[in-house]
Design a protein around this motif. Structure first.
Motif, PDB file in Angstrom:
ATOM      1  N   MET A   1       9.537 -17.241 -43.076  1.00  0.00           N
ATOM      2  CA  MET A   1       9.199 -18.832 -43.172  1.00  0.00           C
ATOM      3  C   MET A   1       9.066 -18.904 -44.565  1.00  0.00           C
ATOM      4  SD  MET A   1       9.132 -21.740 -41.844  1.00  0.00           S
ATOM      5  CE  MET A   1       8.432 -23.415 -42.253  1.00  0.00           C
ATOM      6  N   ASP A   2       9.484 -19.894 -45.270  1.00  0.00           N
ATOM      7  CA  ASP A   2       9.082 -20.158 -46.464  1.00  0.00           C
ATOM      8  C   ASP A   2       8.142 -21.389 -46.319  1.00  0.00           C
ATOM      9  OD1 ASP A   2       8.704 -21.148 -49.297  1.00  0.00           O
ATOM     10  OD2 ASP A   2      10.496 -20.366 -49.857  1.00  0.00           O
ATOM     11  N   TRP A   3       6.906 -21.303 -46.284  1.00  0.00           N
ATOM     12  CA  TRP A   3       5.769 -22.290 -46.262  1.00  0.00           C
ATOM     13  C   TRP A   3       5.897 -23.550 -47.269  1.00  0.00           C
ATOM     14  CZ3 TRP A   3       4.355 -22.519 -41.189  1.00  0.00           C
ATOM     15  CH2 TRP A   3       4.467 -21.663 -40.598  1.00  0.00           C
ATOM     16  N   ASN A   4       6.092 -22.720 -48.488  1.00  0.00           N
ATOM     17  CA  ASN A   4       6.081 -23.703 -49.466  1.00  0.00           C
ATOM     18  C   ASN A   4       7.390 -24.512 -49.488  1.00  0.00           C
ATOM     19  OD1 ASN A   4       4.325 -24.177 -51.995  1.00  0.00           O
ATOM     20  ND2 ASN A   4       6.164 -23.706 -53.161  1.00  0.00           N
ATOM     21  N   GLN A   5       8.508 -24.000 -49.278  1.00  0.00           N
ATOM     22  CA  GLN A   5       9.662 -24.927 -49.015  1.00  0.00           C
ATOM     23  C   GLN A   5       9.523 -25.834 -48.066  1.00  0.00           C
ATOM     24  OE1 GLN A   5      13.469 -23.054 -47.374  1.00  0.00           O
ATOM     25  NE2 GLN A   5      14.323 -23.416 -49.530  1.00  0.00           N
ATOM     26  N   ALA A   6       8.926 -25.827 -46.905  1.00  0.00           N
ATOM     27  CA  ALA A   6       8.710 -26.569 -46.118  1.00  0.00           C
ATOM     28  C   ALA A   6       7.860 -27.834 -46.616  1.00  0.00           C
ATOM     29  CB  ALA A   6       7.983 -26.091 -44.878  1.00  0.00           C
ATOM     30  N   TYR A   7       6.895 -27.464 -47.423  1.00  0.00           N
ATOM     31  CA  TYR A   7       6.090 -28.775 -47.661  1.00  0.00           C
ATOM     32  C   TYR A   7       6.878 -29.467 -48.945  1.00  0.00           C
ATOM     33  CZ  TYR A   7       1.832 -27.992 -45.338  1.00  0.00           C
ATOM     34  OH  TYR A   7       0.937 -27.866 -44.410  1.00  0.00           O
ATOM     35  N   GLU A   8       7.698 -28.686 -49.616  1.00  0.00           N
ATOM     36  CA  GLU A   8       8.677 -29.455 -50.767  1.00  0.00           C
ATOM     37  C   GLU A   8       9.632 -30.379 -50.131  1.00  0.00           C
ATOM     38  OE1 GLU A   8      10.115 -26.159 -52.887  1.00  0.00           O
ATOM     39  OE2 GLU A   8       8.252 -26.163 -54.198  1.00  0.00           O
ATOM     40  N   LYS A   9      10.087 -29.830 -48.962  1.00  0.00           N
ATOM     41  CA  LYS A   9      11.140 -30.662 -48.275  1.00  0.00           C
ATOM     42  C   LYS A   9      10.642 -31.710 -47.118  1.00  0.00           C
ATOM     43  CE  LYS A   9      14.531 -28.384 -46.555  1.00  0.00           C
ATOM     44  NZ  LYS A   9      15.527 -27.467 -45.488  1.00  0.00           N
ATOM     45  N   GLY A  10       9.251 -31.654 -47.093  1.00  0.00           N
ATOM     46  CA  GLY A  10       8.656 -32.602 -46.056  1.00  0.00           C
ATOM     47  C   GLY A  10       8.660 -32.021 -44.719  1.00  0.00           C
ATOM     48  N   ASP A  11       9.204 -30.790 -44.393  1.00  0.00           N
ATOM     49  CA  ASP A  11       9.100 -30.365 -43.180  1.00  0.00           C
ATOM     50  C   ASP A  11       7.965 -29.664 -42.382  1.00  0.00           C
ATOM     51  OD1 ASP A  11      11.915 -31.204 -43.397  1.00  0.00           O
ATOM     52  OD2 ASP A  11      12.653 -28.918 -43.745  1.00  0.00           O
ATOM     53  N   PHE A  12       6.770 -30.646 -42.417  1.00  0.00           N
ATOM     54  CA  PHE A  12       5.447 -29.941 -42.173  1.00  0.00           C
ATOM     55  C   PHE A  12       5.102 -30.776 -40.971  1.00  0.00           C
ATOM     56  CE2 PHE A  12       4.997 -32.282 -46.123  1.00  0.00           C
ATOM     57  CZ  PHE A  12       4.012 -33.198 -45.658  1.00  0.00           C
ATOM     58  N   LYS A  13       5.651 -31.905 -40.570  1.00  0.00           N
ATOM     59  CA  LYS A  13       4.983 -32.781 -39.689  1.00  0.00           C
ATOM     60  C   LYS A  13       4.790 -32.333 -38.256  1.00  0.00           C
ATOM     61  CE  LYS A  13       6.380 -37.100 -42.460  1.00  0.00           C
ATOM     62  NZ  LYS A  13       7.160 -38.226 -42.400  1.00  0.00           N
ATOM     63  N   ASN A  14       5.181 -31.053 -37.859  1.00  0.00           N
ATOM     64  CA  ASN A  14       4.746 -30.490 -36.472  1.00  0.00           C
ATOM     65  C   ASN A  14       3.498 -30.444 -36.313  1.00  0.00           C
ATOM     66  OD1 ASN A  14       7.328 -30.778 -35.141  1.00  0.00           O
ATOM     67  ND2 ASN A  14       8.059 -28.803 -35.608  1.00  0.00           N
ATOM     68  N   TRP A  15       2.906 -30.106 -37.616  1.00  0.00           N
ATOM     69  CA  TRP A  15       1.417 -29.461 -37.670  1.00  0.00           C
ATOM     70  C   TRP A  15       0.652 -30.453 -38.345  1.00  0.00           C
ATOM     71  CZ3 TRP A  15       5.302 -26.707 -39.728  1.00  0.00           C
ATOM     72  CH2 TRP A  15       5.273 -26.602 -40.912  1.00  0.00           C
ATOM     73  N   ASP A  16       0.848 -31.544 -38.869  1.00  0.00           N
ATOM     74  CA  ASP A  16       0.304 -32.428 -39.739  1.00  0.00           C
ATOM     75  C   ASP A  16       0.436 -33.917 -39.207  1.00  0.00           C
ATOM     76  OD1 ASP A  16      -0.553 -32.642 -43.088  1.00  0.00           O
ATOM     77  OD2 ASP A  16       0.167 -34.632 -42.162  1.00  0.00           O
ATOM     78  N   PHE A  17      -0.869 -34.533 -39.028  1.00  0.00           N
ATOM     79  CA  PHE A  17      -0.788 -35.718 -38.547  1.00  0.00           C
ATOM     80  C   PHE A  17      -1.709 -36.869 -38.713  1.00  0.00           C
ATOM     81  CE2 PHE A  17      -4.210 -35.024 -35.534  1.00  0.00           C
ATOM     82  CZ  PHE A  17      -4.197 -33.509 -35.392  1.00  0.00           C
ATOM     83  N   GLY A  18      -2.182 -36.607 -39.960  1.00  0.00           N
ATOM     84  CA  GLY A  18      -2.966 -37.916 -40.846  1.00  0.00           C
ATOM     85  C   GLY A  18      -4.360 -37.877 -40.438  1.00  0.00           C
TER      86      GLY A  18
END
Length: 205
Positions: A1-18
């Motif tokens: 898993m490329d975690w940096n790429q997930a944040y760059e693409k915005g693919d992190f909302k499964n674990w980020d909720f404001g």
């Protein structure tokens, strides 16, 4: 898993909720605010919501993540919230913090993505960095259903369950006291139904 790429693409909302995770908020509501000078470590801090909450509660906070993009987002959020947090790029198997320096460590979903053969390194780091009597609040997935395994294959996120057997092997009683392993669900903006998970409080003797 490329975690940096997930944040760059915005693919992190499964674990980020404001906001800070409800489990962490509940923990501090019951345990109370920290003593002056207490230090907290947010392991796999991601976009920083839990780290920000810990700082707002009075901890001196260090947030660690492997993704520089996540840390950039976290730093921006911390500045907006008006709190000072030390963000460091690092791996949970080699934490960039001093020995015996942490009163409280927070982990929401980091341990369960560490390969099983590497988890002993995580446990050794927890032993190294916690002060005697220091706590680790640990959350991670509790079961691997066929649906979850298929989702992992699609997303390349390598999760592995947290069980009593695994915890007792990695955090032995001569070093740690383990509280009850309780079922919860870990939610996110794109996962309102929640991930079946376990929560446990581990205390260094």
């Amino acid at each position: 898993m490329d975690w940096n790429q997930a944040y760059e693409k915005g693919d992190f909302k499964n674990w980020d909720f404001g906001s800070a995770s409800p489990e962490l908020v509940s923990y501090l509501a019951v345990r109370g605010l920290p003593a002056p000078g207490s230090r907290a470590l947010d392991i796999g801090c991601g976009g920083g919501w839990d780290a920000i909450f810990l700082a707002q509660c009075g901890f001196a906070v260090t947030g660690v993540d492997v993704s520089p993009k996540a840390l950039s987002l976290a730093a921006m959020r911390a500045k907006k919230a008006g709190v000072s947090i030390r963000f460091r790029t690092g791996d949970a198997r080699n934490l960039p913090v001093e020995d015996l320096s942490i009163d409280f460590a927070n982990d929401r979903g980091c341990f369960h993505v560490i390969p099983r053969e590497e988890r002993h390194r995580y446990a050794e780091e927890i032993w190294r960095i916690l002060k005697p009597g220091g706590h680790l609040l640990l959350r991670g997935c509790r079961e691997m259903s066929p649906e979850m395994e298929e989702s992992m294959r699609r997303s390349s996120i390598p999760m592995s369950p947290i069980t009593e057997e695994i915890l007792d092997r990695l955090f032995p009683t001569e070093r740690f006291f383990r509280g009850p392993v309780l079922p919860i669900r870990l939610t996110g903006e794109d996962r309102p139904e929640g991930l079946p998970a376990h929560i446990v409080l581990i205390t260094k003797r």
